[in-house]
Design a protein around this motif. Structure first.
Motif, PDB file in Angstrom:
ATOM      1  N   ARG A  61     -35.166  57.396-121.558  1.00  0.00           N
ATOM      2  CA  ARG A  61     -35.257  57.910-120.189  1.00  0.00           C
ATOM      3  C   ARG A  61     -36.227  59.078-120.003  1.00  0.00           C
ATOM      4  O   ARG A  61     -36.798  59.248-118.940  1.00  0.00           O
ATOM      5  N   VAL A  62     -36.354  59.917-121.030  1.00  0.00           N
ATOM      6  CA  VAL A  62     -37.115  61.162-120.844  1.00  0.00           C
ATOM      7  C   VAL A  62     -38.586  60.958-121.220  1.00  0.00           C
ATOM      8  O   VAL A  62     -38.914  60.032-121.949  1.00  0.00           O
ATOM      9  N   PRO A  63     -39.476  61.822-120.710  1.00  0.00           N
ATOM     10  CA  PRO A  63     -40.890  61.709-121.060  1.00  0.00           C
ATOM     11  C   PRO A  63     -41.071  61.791-122.587  1.00  0.00           C
ATOM     12  O   PRO A  63     -40.399  62.612-123.233  1.00  0.00           O
ATOM     13  N   PRO A  64     -41.937  60.961-123.152  1.00  0.00           N
ATOM     14  CA  PRO A  64     -42.087  60.877-124.616  1.00  0.00           C
ATOM     15  C   PRO A  64     -42.273  62.231-125.312  1.00  0.00           C
ATOM     16  O   PRO A  64     -41.665  62.462-126.358  1.00  0.00           O
ATOM     17  N   HIS A  65     -43.061  63.137-124.689  1.00  0.00           N
ATOM     18  CA  HIS A  65     -43.334  64.404-125.381  1.00  0.00           C
ATOM     19  C   HIS A  65     -42.120  65.339-125.376  1.00  0.00           C
ATOM     20  O   HIS A  65     -42.157  66.405-125.990  1.00  0.00           O
ATOM     21  N   THR A  66     -41.050  64.956-124.680  1.00  0.00           N
ATOM     22  CA  THR A  66     -39.875  65.830-124.642  1.00  0.00           C
ATOM     23  C   THR A  66     -38.700  65.273-125.454  1.00  0.00           C
ATOM     24  O   THR A  66     -37.621  65.848-125.450  1.00  0.00           O
ATOM     25  N   VAL A  67     -38.948  64.149-126.116  1.00  0.00           N
ATOM     26  CA  VAL A  67     -37.851  63.484-126.833  1.00  0.00           C
ATOM     27  C   VAL A  67     -37.217  64.420-127.866  1.00  0.00           C
ATOM     28  O   VAL A  67     -35.996  64.572-127.930  1.00  0.00           O
ATOM     29  N   GLU A  68     -38.047  65.091-128.634  1.00  0.00           N
ATOM     30  CA  GLU A  68     -37.539  65.941-129.708  1.00  0.00           C
ATOM     31  C   GLU A  68     -36.629  67.044-129.179  1.00  0.00           C
ATOM     32  O   GLU A  68     -35.530  67.256-129.670  1.00  0.00           O
ATOM     33  N   LYS A  69     -37.112  67.711-128.120  1.00  0.00           N
ATOM     34  CA  LYS A  69     -36.332  68.787-127.499  1.00  0.00           C
ATOM     35  C   LYS A  69     -35.017  68.247-126.947  1.00  0.00           C
ATOM     36  O   LYS A  69     -33.974  68.894-127.020  1.00  0.00           O
ATOM     37  N   ASN A  70     -35.083  67.058-126.377  1.00  0.00           N
ATOM     38  CA  ASN A  70     -33.877  66.472-125.796  1.00  0.00           C
ATOM     39  C   ASN A  70     -32.861  66.086-126.872  1.00  0.00           C
ATOM     40  O   ASN A  70     -31.653  66.219-126.669  1.00  0.00           O
ATOM     41  N   MET A  71     -33.356  65.629-128.019  1.00  0.00           N
ATOM     42  CA  MET A  71     -32.454  65.313-129.128  1.00  0.00           C
ATOM     43  C   MET A  71     -31.745  66.581-129.598  1.00  0.00           C
ATOM     44  O   MET A  71     -30.545  66.591-129.876  1.00  0.00           O
ATOM     45  N   GLN A  72     -32.537  67.636-129.607  1.00  0.00           N
ATOM     46  CA  GLN A  72     -32.000  68.939-130.001  1.00  0.00           C
ATOM     47  C   GLN A  72     -30.922  69.372-128.998  1.00  0.00           C
ATOM     48  O   GLN A  72     -29.858  69.849-129.379  1.00  0.00           O
TER      49      GLN A  72
ATOM     50  N   PHE B  55     -22.469  58.550-130.383  1.00  0.00           N
ATOM     51  CA  PHE B  55     -23.520  59.575-130.319  1.00  0.00           C
ATOM     52  C   PHE B  55     -24.903  58.961-130.558  1.00  0.00           C
ATOM     53  O   PHE B  55     -25.888  59.346-129.937  1.00  0.00           O
ATOM     54  N   GLU B  56     -24.963  57.976-131.459  1.00  0.00           N
ATOM     55  CA  GLU B  56     -26.252  57.319-131.735  1.00  0.00           C
ATOM     56  C   GLU B  56     -26.754  56.557-130.510  1.00  0.00           C
ATOM     57  O   GLU B  56     -27.948  56.532-130.219  1.00  0.00           O
ATOM     58  N   THR B  57     -25.830  55.929-129.786  1.00  0.00           N
ATOM     59  CA  THR B  57     -26.215  55.185-128.577  1.00  0.00           C
ATOM     60  C   THR B  57     -26.789  56.127-127.523  1.00  0.00           C
ATOM     61  O   THR B  57     -27.797  55.831-126.885  1.00  0.00           O
ATOM     62  N   ILE B  58     -26.133  57.258-127.343  1.00  0.00           N
ATOM     63  CA  ILE B  58     -26.608  58.192-126.315  1.00  0.00           C
ATOM     64  C   ILE B  58     -27.987  58.722-126.697  1.00  0.00           C
ATOM     65  O   ILE B  58     -28.847  58.918-125.837  1.00  0.00           O
ATOM     66  N   LYS B  59     -28.201  58.904-127.988  1.00  0.00           N
ATOM     67  CA  LYS B  59     -29.513  59.372-128.446  1.00  0.00           C
ATOM     68  C   LYS B  59     -30.613  58.395-128.036  1.00  0.00           C
ATOM     69  O   LYS B  59     -31.661  58.794-127.523  1.00  0.00           O
TER      70      LYS B  59
END
Lengths: 382, 273, 178
Positions: C153-164, C143-147
């Motif tokens: 891969r994703v735009p920096p400002h969307t990292v938090e939402k994507n982690m969620q 799970f840590e690797t996928i994080k």
């Protein structure tokens, strides 16, 4: 060695070209080659190079030839209809001996065909697409890593032989992402732009061949005042309407590649030690052929595989030697049957040659090539 | 007496292959006189041409010269200029080369405002191949492929260049030699896409077919038909028939492509690499 | 240990991106991985599939021959792409967008798109919710690797939402498997 990463074939091709010294790209977007143009648009200015999107594929060829004449290593990339348009100036590059690499990420044709679907239908176009007698070098990678290596090799060959080189990719490899470990920059051999051996005052002629039959044409802007033309020309570079010079010029264009033929004909053998039958394949199809041959071996069939990485010049010698060794050859290609004719020519009746063809938008399944192997081993009978 | 511009020619490639009375030599000489006037270095100037009578000029001129394929001079020249912006790049083209087979490249060269000086030798015909109609053959004129008179409407290459984005557009004729030279000098001054249409007479393939008399007669026609831009603008519409304007037809300031690309390199972080 | 996954949906749902990230994570963990895709000429709206093969040994034939797992985010994709699933394989479906699940032994239904909308804020995150679920279901990558692969891969400002989104998917899969 660099760190392992997941990389796409088209991306590897762009990075390989840059590693080989390409600093100029001119192109026109077309599926499935567009990622190469997109990669170049992003990467080239970041290293001080230049990218230009032209109005069409003809202009894309013209602009890269201009840049090459002005001293930059140059690349263009396209597919199907775009490669057809490029043919005019591919011939110009052959005649005027201008280094350039053309990437063709093959898709289903003819015409607009099936834009997103894989094919290997441009084998003969790569060789004979432009008019007139000319040699051609075409390389076809079977992995993402090899797309990188083949791009480096293509750039080097174009510089060394001062000739257009076609990097004959297919959509299978162009769009495939896989794990790669790229070589370190220091381990990549780069063939530099050839330099004139003497000054203008010492009687420099741009098209005087060197010992390897390749001329050392000066770059524009170096004070040599050279003339470059697509007309048949003599050593001065100026057109001549002489039968003798015309014959000599066309001979030399062919001979400069011919004398290096063995060195630039890259092939690989798998499971060939005691093989009684062989599969010949290239590009993305060779991966499936490998799987099929491995499965056939597991079933006890004495079959191996010869993979062609250099498509042109054709591996005549290797195929001829193969024909003396095996009872039959199966050519697996993702088209209606193109390379098979070259194989038949080289085999010259010395063994059975069969075709495993596919041209329906889909890549081969291993079972399909295995069926071809079964038929081959049965002497052509189902 | 040695004429000062002779050093710009490859003496061993002369005499040229143009017919007696052809206007191409005049236009070619105007180009080298403009180069001389501007003091451009022969080592640093590249002449690029397409295919056709006009395009043979490159072979006679003592620079790095490139005789490209039919219609393709502008893409090749674009590559040269972008690869080495220090080079002065002059394109010599013809009416068929530039506006028929090379029409799209011409439009997009203008649009990019790439810093080239393009001189179109307009002889109204395909001369090299014996007199076929070009997009600039006037309506009603005869050609081997328009034996009953051309019904194809004619391109005004200068207006086309202006509409497509060229930042300098001019026209002159083989009769107005000094003026033509001056138009080319101003084109070389402009950092951007400069287009100069040079009207030239073709007594062999065009004039003869259309009973236009000798080369001198054709030049006299040019003298009578050409109207300086300032006068042209004041000319009544009904007086404009069979006449055409010469001079600087259009000029604007605009960022040239190679300079614009420098900013791309800067943004991408590739400066000084 | 060859594992073959097929992620499918309609063009624009992001299954290709999810597959790329999955393959990237596998490479990061030292495994061999290939990822391929097929899509119609229409970039959006058509049935879209992307395949990932993960192995310890080199992978030659680049397409999935018999999937161990099929993810389908639309009814059409489910019908089109589950047919050759291994009998012991797993079919993962978007519970709402595949209202009539094919009859298959090991089927896991997760309201992927609904969770993306309700818990992450946009249906745009459905592919990452799905990814979080797949990581849990397959156990192929950490799970840590996928994080970290997602973050790259994703735009920096969307990292938090994507982690969620990843977490939402991970949790939902845990619940669904129980």
């Amino acid at each position: 060695m660099t760190e392992a990463r997941l990389m796409q074939g088209n991306e590897a091709c762009a990075e390989g070209a840059i590693a080989a010294g390409v600093s100029f790209f001119g192109g026109y977007p077309i599926t499935p080659s567009t990622e190469i143009a997109e990669g170049m648009a992003k990467m080239l200015p970041a290293i001080g190079g230049k990218f230009v999107q032209m109005e069409d594929e003809i202009a894309s060829m013209g602009v890269v030839l201009g840049a090459s004449l002005a001293g930059k290593k140059a690349l263009t990339a396209s597919s199907g209809p775009g490669i057809s348009l490029k043919q005019e100036l591919i011939g110009y590059a052959a005649c005027a001996e201008i280094p350039v690499v053309i990437v063709n990420v093959q898709r289903v044709g003819p015409s607009t065909g099936q834009p997103t679907a894989p094919s290997q239908g441009d084998v003969m176009q790569a060789r004979w697409g432009t008019h007139g007698d000319h040699p051609m070098i075409a390389l076809s990678p079977w992995s993402v890593r090899e797309a990188y290596d083949a791009a480096v090799m293509a750039v080097n060959y174009s510089e060394r032989f001062r000739t257009p080189v076609i990097l004959l990719m297919d959509e299978i490899i162009g769009h495939l992402r896989e794990k790669v470990v790229l070589p370190e920059a220091k381990d990549i051999k780069i063939y530099p732009r050839r330099k004139p051996a003497c000054s203008r005052a010492e009687g420099y002629q741009p098209y005087t061949p060197d010992k390897d039959l390749v001329p050392n044409v000066a770059n524009f802007g170096e004070g040599y005042h050279i003339h470059v033309t697509g007309l048949i020309h003599d050593e001065t570079g100026f057109p001549v309407g002489s039968p003798k010079i015309t014959e000599e010029a066309i001979d030399r264009l062919h001979q400069k590649i011919e004398i290096a033929r063995d060195e630039i004909t890259h092939t690989e053998e798998y499971f060939m030690d005691d093989a009684e039958y062989a599969v010949i394949a290239f590009g993305g199809t060779a991966r499936t052929a490998y799987e099929a041959v491995k499965n056939a071996r597991a079933k006890g069939q004495k079959v191996g595989m010869v993979r062609l990485m250099t498509i042109w010049p054709f591996a005549d010698k290797i195929v001829k030697a193969l024909a003396a060794k095996v009872k039959g050859i199966l050519v697996a290609e993702l088209n209606y049957g193109q390379l098979v004719h070259e194989v038949e020519r080289a085999v010259a009746g010395k063994c059975d040659v069969q075709l495993c063809a596919k041209y329906n938008m889909e890549i081969f399944e291993p079972q399909e090539i295995e069926s071809g192997i079964d038929k081959l081993c049965a002497g052509g009978k189902d | 007496m040695e004429r000062s511009y002779e050093k710009y020619f490859r003496q061993n490639r002369l005499p040229h292959l143009w017919c007696p009375g052809c206007g191409n030599g005049i236009a070619m000489k105007a180009i080298v006189q403009a180069i001389e006037k501007k003091g451009l270095s022969q080592d640093n100037t590249v002449i690029v041409s397409g295919i056709g009578c006009s395009s043979r000029a490159s072979g006679y001129m003592d620079f790095d010269t490139l005789h490209t394929a039919h219609g393709r001079a502008i893409p090749f020249a674009t590559g040269i200029k972008l690869a080495n912006p220090e080079l002065n790049v002059i394109v010599i083209t013809g009416d068929g080369d530039c506006t028929a087979i090379g029409g799209n490249h011409f439009i997009h060269g203008c649009r990019r405002n790439i810093d080239l000086t393009v001189v179109l030798f307009n002889n109204n015909i395909y001369g090299m191949t014996g007199g076929q109609a070009s997009p600039m053959t006037p309506l009603g004129k005869k050609a081997t492929t328009a034996p009953y008179g051309s019904i194809d409407r004619t391109f005004d290459a200068a207006r086309l260049a202006e509409a497509a984005g060229a930042t300098y557009v001019a026209r002159s004729t083989a009769y107005h030699v000094q003026h033509l030279t001056d138009m080319i000098v101003q084109g070389l001054d402009n950092q951007g896409f400069s287009f100069i249409e040079a009207m030239v007479q073709c007594p062999t393939a065009y004039g003869r077919k259309n009973k236009m008399g000798s080369a001198a007669d054709m030049m006299k026609d040019m003298q009578e038909s050409a109207v300086m831009k300032a006068a042209w603008d004041k000319l009544a519409a009904d007086k404009k028939e069979h006449k055409f304007p010469i001079g600087v037809l259009y000029k604007e300031d605009g960022l040239d492509y190679a300079t614009a690309y420098e900013a791309v390199i800067e943004t991408a972080g590739g400066k000084n690499k | 240990m060859r594992k073959q996954l097929r992620l499918s949906g309609s063009g624009g749902q992001g299954v290709i991106t999810a597959a790329i990230i999955f393959a990237e994570a596998a490479v990061k963990e030292g495994k061999e991985a290939v990822q391929s895709q097929s899509y119609g000429p229409e970039a959006r709206g058509g049935a879209s599939k992307s395949e990932v093969i993960i192995d310890d040994a080199p992978i030659y034939h680049p397409h999935v021959q018999q999937p161990d797992l099929v993810l389908a985010l639309t009814q059409k994709a489910a019908e089109k792409y589950y047919g050759d699933l291994h009998e012991d394989g797993i079919l993962v479906l978007d519970e709402d967008l595949v209202p009539e699940p094919p009859k298959f032994k090991n089927t896991i239904r997760i309201p992927i798109t609904k969770l993306a909308v309700e818990q992450v804020g946009k249906s745009l995150f459905a592919n990452i919710v799905a990814l979080g679920a797949l990581v849990r279901i397959t156990g192929l990558v950490d799970f840590e690797t996928i994080k970290s692969s997602v973050a790259k891969r994703v735009p920096p400002h969307t990292v938090e939402k994507n982690m969620q989104a990843l977490q939402v998917g991970w949790d939902a899969a845990g619940k669904a498997v129980k």
